[in-house]
Design a protein around this motif. Structure first.
Motif, PDB file in Angstrom:
ATOM      1  N   ASN A   1       9.780   4.778   9.392  1.00  0.00           N
ATOM      2  CA  ASN A   1      10.659   3.783  10.006  1.00  0.00           C
ATOM      3  C   ASN A   1       9.973   2.413  10.035  1.00  0.00           C
ATOM      4  O   ASN A   1      10.571   1.397   9.653  1.00  0.00           O
ATOM      5  N   LYS A   2       8.725   2.400  10.452  1.00  0.00           N
ATOM      6  CA  LYS A   2       7.976   1.134  10.516  1.00  0.00           C
ATOM      7  C   LYS A   2       7.758   0.558   9.115  1.00  0.00           C
ATOM      8  O   LYS A   2       7.887  -0.654   8.896  1.00  0.00           O
ATOM      9  N   PHE A   3       7.425   1.440   8.150  1.00  0.00           N
ATOM     10  CA  PHE A   3       7.217   0.984   6.773  1.00  0.00           C
ATOM     11  C   PHE A   3       8.488   0.345   6.228  1.00  0.00           C
ATOM     12  O   PHE A   3       8.444  -0.693   5.553  1.00  0.00           O
ATOM     13  N   LEU A   4       9.640   0.944   6.520  1.00  0.00           N
ATOM     14  CA  LEU A   4      10.901   0.429   5.999  1.00  0.00           C
ATOM     15  C   LEU A   4      11.228  -0.936   6.594  1.00  0.00           C
ATOM     16  O   LEU A   4      11.771  -1.814   5.911  1.00  0.00           O
TER      17      LEU A   4
ATOM     18  N   SER B   1       2.709  10.230   2.939  1.00  0.00           N
ATOM     19  CA  SER B   1       1.650  11.180   2.569  1.00  0.00           C
ATOM     20  C   SER B   1       0.476  10.459   1.931  1.00  0.00           C
ATOM     21  O   SER B   1      -0.684  10.833   2.136  1.00  0.00           O
ATOM     22  N   VAL B   2       0.768   9.409   1.162  1.00  0.00           N
ATOM     23  CA  VAL B   2      -0.303   8.604   0.563  1.00  0.00           C
ATOM     24  C   VAL B   2      -1.104   7.908   1.658  1.00  0.00           C
ATOM     25  O   VAL B   2      -2.336   7.852   1.611  1.00  0.00           O
TER      26      VAL B   2
ATOM     27  N   PHE C   1       0.847  -1.198   0.000  1.00  0.00           N
ATOM     28  CA  PHE C   1       0.000   0.000   0.000  1.00  0.00           C
ATOM     29  C   PHE C   1       0.883   1.249   0.000  1.00  0.00           C
ATOM     30  O   PHE C   1       1.924   1.301   0.640  1.00  0.00           O
ATOM     31  N   GLY C   2       0.425   2.256  -0.736  1.00  0.00           N
ATOM     32  CA  GLY C   2       1.143   3.522  -0.803  1.00  0.00           C
ATOM     33  C   GLY C   2       2.202   3.571  -1.876  1.00  0.00           C
ATOM     34  O   GLY C   2       2.819   4.619  -2.092  1.00  0.00           O
TER      35      GLY C   2
END
Length: 402
Positions: free
Chosen positions: A382-385, A347-348, A281-282
């Motif tokens: 950080n969490k997304f990475l 931002s998405v 997602f994103g």
């Protein structure tokens, strides 16, 4: 053990070879970045007695010919961040800065960190091309913003608010409706000199010519807006030349951006992690290739913490004695381009607010705690990475086992 320090410059380098206890094997000498001289350098280094390791700083693109040539020759090459070497050995009152001294400094640094020197591994051709495409894409994006602002500023003197007449998105080839419109109607008097009926017919023919949808109501709104405008610059050949040149430059840049975007998509589609990254997602057709270009092969990172540190969004400890630092900012020592891309991905998330996504739930929780905007955005990045690292690495390991 022979530690080879190479101080890189554009087109040439200075080489020094040291052994433990300050023994000078080869005094500093210069080598040009040509195939013959680099081949001779590789042969000379391979002829030294004992194990040889080559150390150089990462200097943009200047170090790549040397690193590739020596790596292909079978030498142990290590490319380190310049910040690691910058403060090494600076314990003299008299500071000397020359290429010869820097080469010796690098060689001594290699001896001190002999066991921890990371081995240089050249990037795959596709990843290298993708990264360079993205860097050019970023440069053209900046130029496009400057040219677009310049055209809008110029139109404020000939046709104010002409850029706000349309809200159609840009086409696949980079063209935009308002830009094509002002190329034809570059001054408000280009519209006012017609009657409303004549302009509606002219606008219809223009839409048919350029492949845009026609709306009679929109044409009347444009005519009404143009009649209320006040052109500071008179309608003249000079004014037309200025607008046409600004439009021409903007069109060329937008076309280049569209071509680069398509090429990035084609290159990214050849990478093995493409389907799993694009499924996150994103991440869309623009941000997906950007992420893959900046991160590269995740298997080169020892852990997810290493990837987070590479992006520069980790918070290093800030403790002293009994005092524990509470307000720990991110290091920002890393890839700024990757941080920018991550911010766009966040931002998405913020705009779409997907309730089932763990990254957004984490973001929403931090926002509810009263964290500032940039804090919860970068914490979510950080969490997304970390999720990106775990997901992509597991997928690549699975492909390797098949």
């Amino acid at each position: 053990m022979n530690s080879v320090g190479i101080d890189i410059s554009k087109g040439r380098s200075t080489i020094a070879v040291m052994r433990p206890f300050g023994e000078v094997v080869l005094s500093p000498f210069e080598v040009c970045h040509t195939d013959s001289e680099l081949s001779a350098l590789a042969g000379r280094l391979k002829s030294l007695n004992g194990e040889t390791r080559v150390l150089m700083e990462a200097t943009g693109n200047y170090h790549l010919p040397v690193a590739h040539a020596l790596h292909d020759a079978g030498l142990y090459v290590s490319v380190v961040n310049a910040k690691l070497v910058h403060g090494y050995g600076n314990n003299d009152l008299r500071r000397v800065k020359t290429d010869r001294k820097d080469a010796v400094k690098l060689a001594n640094y290699g001896l001190s960190c002999w066991l921890t020197l990371p081995r240089y591994v050249p990037e795959e051709d596709i990843r290298l091309l993708l990264k360079n495409c993205y860097r050019q894409y970023r440069q053209y994006s900046k130029v496009q913003t400057v040219l677009k602002n310049n055209l809008i500023s110029l139109l404020d003197t000939t046709f104010p608010n002409a850029n706000r007449l349309f809200n159609s998105p840009a086409r696949a080839d980079g063209s935009e409706k308002w830009v094509d419109f002002v190329a034809e109607f570059w001054h408000c008097k280009c519209i006012c000199e017609y009657s409303e009926k004549m302009f509606v017919n002219k606008y219809q023919r223009w839409c048919r010519k350029h492949g845009y949808n026609f709306s009679e109501e929109k044409a009347r709104d444009i005519y009404s807006e143009a009649c209320e405008c006040v052109g500071v610059i008179p309608k003249s050949g000079t004014a037309r030349l200025l607008v046409e040149q600004a439009v021409s430059q903007l069109r060329a840049t937008s076309s280049a951006l569209a071509a680069l975007k398509q090429e990035m998509q084609a290159l990214a589609a050849q990478l093995p992690e493409y389907p799993v990254v694009m499924g996150m997602f994103g991440v869309g057709p623009t941000l997906g290739p950007q992420l893959m270009a900046e991160i590269g092969d995740v298997r080169r990172f020892s852990s997810k913490k290493a990837l987070v540190a590479y992006a520069g969004i980790n918070a290093p400890p800030n403790d002293s004695g009994d005092v524990t630092g509470r307000h720990k900012g991110m290091s920002k020592v890393g890839a700024s381009s990757l941080r920018r891309t991550l911010f766009l991905v966040m931002s998405v998330y913020l705009q779409n607010s997907p309730p089932d996504e763990p990254v957004y739930r984490f973001m929403d929780r931090k926002r509810a705690e009263g964290k500032p905007y940039r804090v919860y955005m970068m914490a979510s990045a950080n969490k997304f990475l970390r999720i990106y690292y775990a997901t992509v690495k597991a997928y690549l390991d699975k492909l390797k086992q098949i």
